[in-house]
Design a protein around this motif. Structure first.
Motif, short mmCIF file in Angstrom:
data_model
loop_
_atom_site.label_atom_id
_atom_site.label_comp_id
_atom_site.label_asym_id
_atom_site.label_seq_id
_atom_site.Cartn_x
_atom_site.Cartn_y
_atom_site.Cartn_z
N ASP A 158 0.81 -1.21 0.00
CA ASP A 158 0.00 0.00 0.00
C ASP A 158 0.84 1.27 0.00
O ASP A 158 0.30 2.38 0.05
CB ASP A 158 -0.97 0.00 1.18
N GLU A 159 2.16 1.13 -0.04
CA GLU A 159 3.00 2.32 -0.12
C GLU A 159 2.74 3.04 -1.44
O GLU A 159 2.64 2.42 -2.50
CB GLU A 159 4.47 1.95 -0.02
N ARG A 160 2.65 4.37 -1.35
CA ARG A 160 2.34 5.16 -2.55
C ARG A 160 3.58 5.90 -3.04
O ARG A 160 4.36 6.42 -2.25
CB ARG A 160 1.20 6.14 -2.26
N PHE A 161 3.69 5.97 -4.36
CA PHE A 161 4.82 6.62 -5.01
C PHE A 161 4.32 7.79 -5.84
O PHE A 161 3.36 7.64 -6.62
CB PHE A 161 5.56 5.63 -5.90
N LEU B 70 0.67 6.51 -6.64
CA LEU B 70 0.18 5.17 -6.97
C LEU B 70 0.72 4.12 -6.00
O LEU B 70 1.86 4.20 -5.55
CB LEU B 70 0.61 4.79 -8.40
N THR B 71 -0.13 3.13 -5.70
CA THR B 71 0.32 1.98 -4.91
C THR B 71 1.20 1.08 -5.79
O THR B 71 1.33 1.30 -6.99
CB THR B 71 -0.88 1.18 -4.40
N VAL B 72 1.75 0.05 -5.17
CA VAL B 72 2.61 -0.86 -5.94
C VAL B 72 1.85 -1.53 -7.07
O VAL B 72 2.32 -1.50 -8.22
CB VAL B 72 3.25 -1.90 -4.99
N ALA C 121 7.04 6.10 -10.91
CA ALA C 121 6.97 5.26 -9.72
C ALA C 121 7.94 4.08 -9.82
O ALA C 121 8.60 3.73 -8.84
CB ALA C 121 5.54 4.76 -9.52
N THR C 122 8.06 3.50 -11.00
CA THR C 122 9.00 2.38 -11.17
C THR C 122 10.44 2.86 -10.99
O THR C 122 11.27 2.16 -10.39
CB THR C 122 8.83 1.73 -12.55
N ALA C 123 10.74 4.02 -11.53
CA ALA C 123 12.09 4.57 -11.38
C ALA C 123 12.42 4.80 -9.90
O ALA C 123 13.55 4.55 -9.46
CB ALA C 123 12.22 5.87 -12.16
N LYS C 124 11.44 5.24 -9.12
CA LYS C 124 11.66 5.43 -7.69
C LYS C 124 11.99 4.11 -6.99
O LYS C 124 12.85 4.05 -6.11
CB LYS C 124 10.40 6.05 -7.05
#
Length: 586
Positions: free
Chosen positions: A299-302, A324-326, A337-340
């Motif tokens: 549930d972590e959001r990026f 966005l969540t995973v 988000a993927t880059a993070k």
């Protein structure tokens, strides 16, 4: 007594006997020399005939007969390549006794498929020997024999026949004019196919001609529709690593492979060509991050706001405008988000996982036409490379690399290199664990959701519980610096059935030019049509009730279904006669 009647007296001069003996010896010596010279000329002529007047001899390793080869068959025993007895016609221009023009006219009538100029060139050739044509029919050979021309030679030789013409041409390969394998399995297994002790035993491939035909025809149809420059695809058993189909388009006729070198149809795009395959890599990045512990919670959001790295700017093609969540990162294909996630993991762990997935080595399998991945130089694998590789840019691999890695991703986390040979029933190929089984299970659920609610909706084959990921990447400019924003590589990497994955399918279309150039609408439909055609052949039954949908309860509340009725958990509950869960998601 008259002088005429006087008797003759023989007078023997001194040395006369010696002169006669010397003359006899001289004649004998001359005779011996003539005999020796004649014998020497005859021997020289025999040597000349054997070395220069026959077919050209090439310096090759000695084998029983390079033209006699074992059959190649698919996994069900269907013949892919076989040898048969044929005739070759050659001319000895110096020995032709009849009228050459009349002979040429007769040969043109007997061999209508042979260009007249090729026949004329052979008949008037300045050398001692010249092939007119290879592989002629028995009735044509008999008609030529009836001409009675001593300057023509008919030779029996074994020829290779590919009954399916161009089907799986890059995988099966072809033979050269000397009968030796020049590509694909024919080249890779030259020794096995020409071993006298194994000529009667066919070489069985993992390939299934029914699956191969479906893959090739759907790729060809989409390539023509999109006026694309090429296409490639792979179908693989995720547990054994067997390649059931491998396609590279444009293809060629294995029976007539001449002039292939340097042509687009010659290169095997599935095993030799390397491409940046875009967002298909996001599934790997998420799985890597989960296994290394840098993603402790789903549930972590990026954040999805664009980020700058040096001169590069990373942004989403279709930004959602909220963190966005995973699972949402994969479903909606967020670059940022993927880059993070990749940044948290770092270069060392990223490189180690890629190496475990075979992404740092040549394409797996027995073929010799394999491509080596293009990765950043060790001294240039900095933060920018880590981030871009996270979403499938800055690294180029073959479609076969992608298929093998996806098999490891969905089969429970075990990597097994691809094989083009049939694995005996009941045998288990060794592998190495790359991902935890729980990570593989979670990714299967996310890949299913990416098809139900994300960028892969056009890949959904109803009833077969497919899952997968789109990948759209701009092509690298020809001079190798920068990207061409007008040209794309479009890919869909997926598996089915996601409740218990058995097969991976990769569909790639190179440089589509008509309509949308995004993977979801170019490669996605190819995947869907291929699955619809091959699933019944492979024994995968459809299930429209929803009872066989993968269990993704771990993602409840972490994404918003486009259509709540299509949510796999809701489908499972409905199929079981249970009421829907109270409350919504997010």
């Amino acid at each position: 007594m008259s002088p005429a009647a006087a008797p003759r007296v023989s007078v023997r001069l001194p040395g006369h006997r010696q002169m006669a003996l010397g003359l006899a010896r001289q004649r004998l010596a001359i005779g011996i020399l003539v005999f020796i010279a004649f014998t020497g000329l005859l021997g020289f002529r025999l040597i000349e005939l054997s070395l220069f007047d026959g077919p050209v001899q090439r310096a090759r390793p000695a084998v029983a007969n390079p033209n006699i080869r074992a059959e190649i068959v698919d996994r069900n025993g269907v013949t892919l390549a076989s040898s048969f007895e044929a005739y070759a016609l050659a001319a000895r221009p110096r020995d032709i006794m009849g009228n050459k023009e009349a002979l040429i006219a007769a040969l043109i009538r007997i061999l209508p498929e042979r260009p007249p100029e090729a026949i004329r060139s052979a008949i008037y050739h300045d050398g001692k020997f010249r092939y007119i044509t290879r592989r002629i029919l028995p009735e044509q050979a008999e008609a030529i024999r009836r001409l009675g021309e001593p300057g023509l030679t008919l030779e029996r030789e074994a020829e290779r026949l590919y009954p399916h013409v161009g089907l799986a041409a890059h995988l099966v390969g072809y033979t050269g004019i000397d009968g030796r394998g020049e590509g694909g399995i024919e080249r890779a297994f030259e020794q096995r196919l020409t071993d006298p002790a194994q000529l009667e035993k066919p070489l069985a491939l993992a390939l299934d001609v029914r699956v191969q035909q479906a893959l090739e025809s759907e790729l060809k149809a989409q390539m023509d529709l999109q006026q694309a420059s090429g296409a490639a695809g792979v179908v693989m058993d995720v547990h054994s690593g067997e390649v059931l189909a491998l396609a590279s388009l444009p293809a060629f006729d294995s029976n007539r492979p001449g002039g292939l070198v340097g042509m687009p149809s010659h290169m095997n795009r599935a095993t030799l060509g390397v491409y940046e395959l875009g967002s298909t890599f996001k599934a790997f990045t998420i799985a890597m991050a989960m296994d290394t512990g840098v993603l402790p919670r789903m549930d972590e959001r990026f954040p999805t706001t664009p980020i700058a790295v040096g001169r590069q700017r990373i942004s989403d093609s279709h930004p959602k405008g909220y963190p966005l969540t995973v699972p949402e990162t994969l479903i909606y294909s967020s670059n940022v988000a993927t880059a993070k996630m990749a940044e948290r993991m770092g270069r060392q762990r990223q490189e180690a996982f890629l190496r475990q997935l075979g992404m740092m080595d040549r394409a797996p399998g027995e073929l010799l036409e394999t491509g080596r991945p293009l990765t950043p130089a060790p001294n240039n694998w900095g933060l920018a490379s880590v981030l871009t590789i996270g979403f499938g840019h800055g690294i180029a691999v073959t479609p076969l690399h992608l298929a093998t890695a996806y098999s490891a991703l969905v089969n429970g986390g075990i990597y097994r290199p691809a094989t083009f040979l049939k694995v005996p029933e009941g045998a288990e190929r060794p592998g190495r664990r790359v991902f935890q089984e729980s990570t593989s299970h979670a990714l299967n659920g996310m890949l299913r959701l990416a098809v139900l609610d994300g960028t892969g909706r056009q890949a959904d084959a109803d009833g077969y519980r497919v899952g997968g990921k789109t990948g759209t990447a701009e092509k690298v400019l020809e001079h190798g610096r920068g990207y061409d924003k007008r040209r794309n590589i479009t890919t869909f990497a997926g598996a089915f059935p996601m409740d218990n994955p058995r097969y991976v399918v990769i569909a790639m279309v190179d440089d589509p030019t008509v309509g949308s150039r995004m993977a979801g609408s170019v490669a996605g439909p190819v995947f869907k049509k291929v699955v619809n055609r091959i699933a019944p052949v492979l024994g995968v039954a459809p299930d429209t009730s929803g009872a066989s949908e993968p269990d993704i309860r771990m993602f409840e509340g972490l994404y918003k279904p486009r259509d709540p009725k299509r949510d796999p958990n809701a489908m499972r509950r409905a199929a079981a006669g249970l009421p829907p869960l109270e409350g919504g998601v997010r």
